[in-house]
Design a protein around this motif. Structure first.
Motif, PDB file in Angstrom:
ATOM      1  N   ASP A  33      25.141 -97.745  49.809  1.00  0.00           N
ATOM      2  CA  ASP A  33      25.847 -98.317  48.658  1.00  0.00           C
ATOM      3  C   ASP A  33      25.600 -97.527  47.377  1.00  0.00           C
ATOM      4  O   ASP A  33      26.524 -97.285  46.594  1.00  0.00           O
ATOM      5  CB  ASP A  33      25.466 -99.781  48.447  1.00  0.00           C
ATOM      6  CG  ASP A  33      26.047-100.697  49.520  1.00  0.00           C
ATOM      7  OD1 ASP A  33      26.960-100.271  50.255  1.00  0.00           O
ATOM      8  OD2 ASP A  33      25.589-101.851  49.612  1.00  0.00           O
ATOM      9  N   PHE A  73      34.765 -98.566  49.386  1.00  0.00           N
ATOM     10  CA  PHE A  73      34.227 -99.558  48.457  1.00  0.00           C
ATOM     11  C   PHE A  73      34.909-100.909  48.668  1.00  0.00           C
ATOM     12  O   PHE A  73      34.248-101.938  48.736  1.00  0.00           O
ATOM     13  CB  PHE A  73      34.410 -99.098  47.011  1.00  0.00           C
ATOM     14  CG  PHE A  73      33.935-100.116  46.016  1.00  0.00           C
ATOM     15  CD1 PHE A  73      32.598-100.205  45.686  1.00  0.00           C
ATOM     16  CD2 PHE A  73      34.818-101.008  45.431  1.00  0.00           C
ATOM     17  CE1 PHE A  73      32.149-101.166  44.787  1.00  0.00           C
ATOM     18  CE2 PHE A  73      34.388-101.964  44.532  1.00  0.00           C
ATOM     19  CZ  PHE A  73      33.044-102.037  44.208  1.00  0.00           C
ATOM     20  N   LEU A  74      36.230-100.903  48.788  1.00  0.00           N
ATOM     21  CA  LEU A  74      36.971-102.158  48.981  1.00  0.00           C
ATOM     22  C   LEU A  74      36.645-102.796  50.328  1.00  0.00           C
ATOM     23  O   LEU A  74      36.560-104.012  50.434  1.00  0.00           O
ATOM     24  CB  LEU A  74      38.467-101.915  48.848  1.00  0.00           C
ATOM     25  CG  LEU A  74      38.933-101.515  47.449  1.00  0.00           C
ATOM     26  CD1 LEU A  74      40.402-101.107  47.480  1.00  0.00           C
ATOM     27  CD2 LEU A  74      38.680-102.627  46.460  1.00  0.00           C
ATOM     28  N   ASN A  77      33.360-104.493  49.865  1.00  0.00           N
ATOM     29  CA  ASN A  77      33.343-105.517  48.817  1.00  0.00           C
ATOM     30  C   ASN A  77      34.665-106.276  48.753  1.00  0.00           C
ATOM     31  O   ASN A  77      35.341-106.271  47.719  1.00  0.00           O
ATOM     32  CB  ASN A  77      33.054-104.854  47.462  1.00  0.00           C
ATOM     33  CG  ASN A  77      31.728-104.150  47.446  1.00  0.00           C
ATOM     34  OD1 ASN A  77      30.693-104.778  47.328  1.00  0.00           O
ATOM     35  ND2 ASN A  77      31.761-102.834  47.589  1.00  0.00           N
ATOM     36  N   ARG A  79      35.323-109.308  48.424  1.00  0.00           N
ATOM     37  CA  ARG A  79      35.333-110.434  47.485  1.00  0.00           C
ATOM     38  C   ARG A  79      34.758-110.035  46.128  1.00  0.00           C
ATOM     39  O   ARG A  79      34.152-110.835  45.443  1.00  0.00           O
ATOM     40  CB  ARG A  79      34.542-111.601  48.066  1.00  0.00           C
ATOM     41  CG  ARG A  79      35.135-112.129  49.344  1.00  0.00           C
ATOM     42  CD  ARG A  79      34.279-113.252  49.902  1.00  0.00           C
ATOM     43  NE  ARG A  79      34.494-113.393  51.317  1.00  0.00           N
ATOM     44  CZ  ARG A  79      35.312-114.281  51.869  1.00  0.00           C
ATOM     45  NH1 ARG A  79      35.987-115.083  51.119  1.00  0.00           N
ATOM     46  NH2 ARG A  79      35.454-114.344  53.170  1.00  0.00           N
ATOM     47  N   ARG A  80      34.988-108.774  45.743  1.00  0.00           N
ATOM     48  CA  ARG A  80      34.456-108.310  44.465  1.00  0.00           C
ATOM     49  C   ARG A  80      35.047-109.134  43.329  1.00  0.00           C
ATOM     50  O   ARG A  80      36.156-109.641  43.436  1.00  0.00           O
ATOM     51  CB  ARG A  80      34.759-106.829  44.274  1.00  0.00           C
ATOM     52  CG  ARG A  80      36.220-106.547  43.977  1.00  0.00           C
ATOM     53  CD  ARG A  80      36.559-105.085  44.093  1.00  0.00           C
ATOM     54  NE  ARG A  80      37.865-104.799  43.531  1.00  0.00           N
ATOM     55  CZ  ARG A  80      39.012-105.189  44.036  1.00  0.00           C
ATOM     56  NH1 ARG A  80      39.033-105.911  45.138  1.00  0.00           N
ATOM     57  NH2 ARG A  80      40.151-104.877  43.459  1.00  0.00           N
TER      58      ARG A  80
END
Length: 107
Positions: A33, A73-74, A77, A79-80
């Motif tokens: 990350d 990244f999406l 994440n 539920r960013r």
């Protein structure tokens, strides 16, 4: 010594993988990350210079790498947090003169 374009990018990219595509770095799914965030910060920081001064090949490689990193990244994440001002509804509110600055209850 490599010569560089005004944006600081090498004029020629000589690294290729087995398929003949330009190498763009470590596969995003192999980054932890922290490494992924560092890569995203770097690519976003260099975006403007690449757009203005990079060759078509450099811009294409930049686009591909950015899409890979952002996609990873999406994926990690889903539920960013999303700022209200960055939604369609929030944009409409900005158009009507309302502030998009977050406020705390009672202020």
């Amino acid at each position: 010594m490599l010569s560089c374009s005004p944006g600081g990018y090498p004029d020629r990219m000589n690294e290729h993988d087995e398929r003949g595509n330009t190498m763009t770095g470590v596969d995003p799914d192999r980054l932890d990350d922290q490494q992924l965030m560092k890569e995203l910060e770097t690519i976003h920081r260099t975006r403007h210079d690449t757009l203005l001064y990079g060759s078509n090949d450099a811009l294409r490689a930049h686009n591909e790498r950015m899409a890979q990193l952002e996609g990873e990244f999406l994926r990690r994440n889903p539920r960013r947090p999303v700022a209200a001002g960055r939604t369609r509804e929030g944009a409409r509110e900005r158009g009507s003169g309302e502030s998009t600055t977050p406020t705390t209850p009672g202020t």
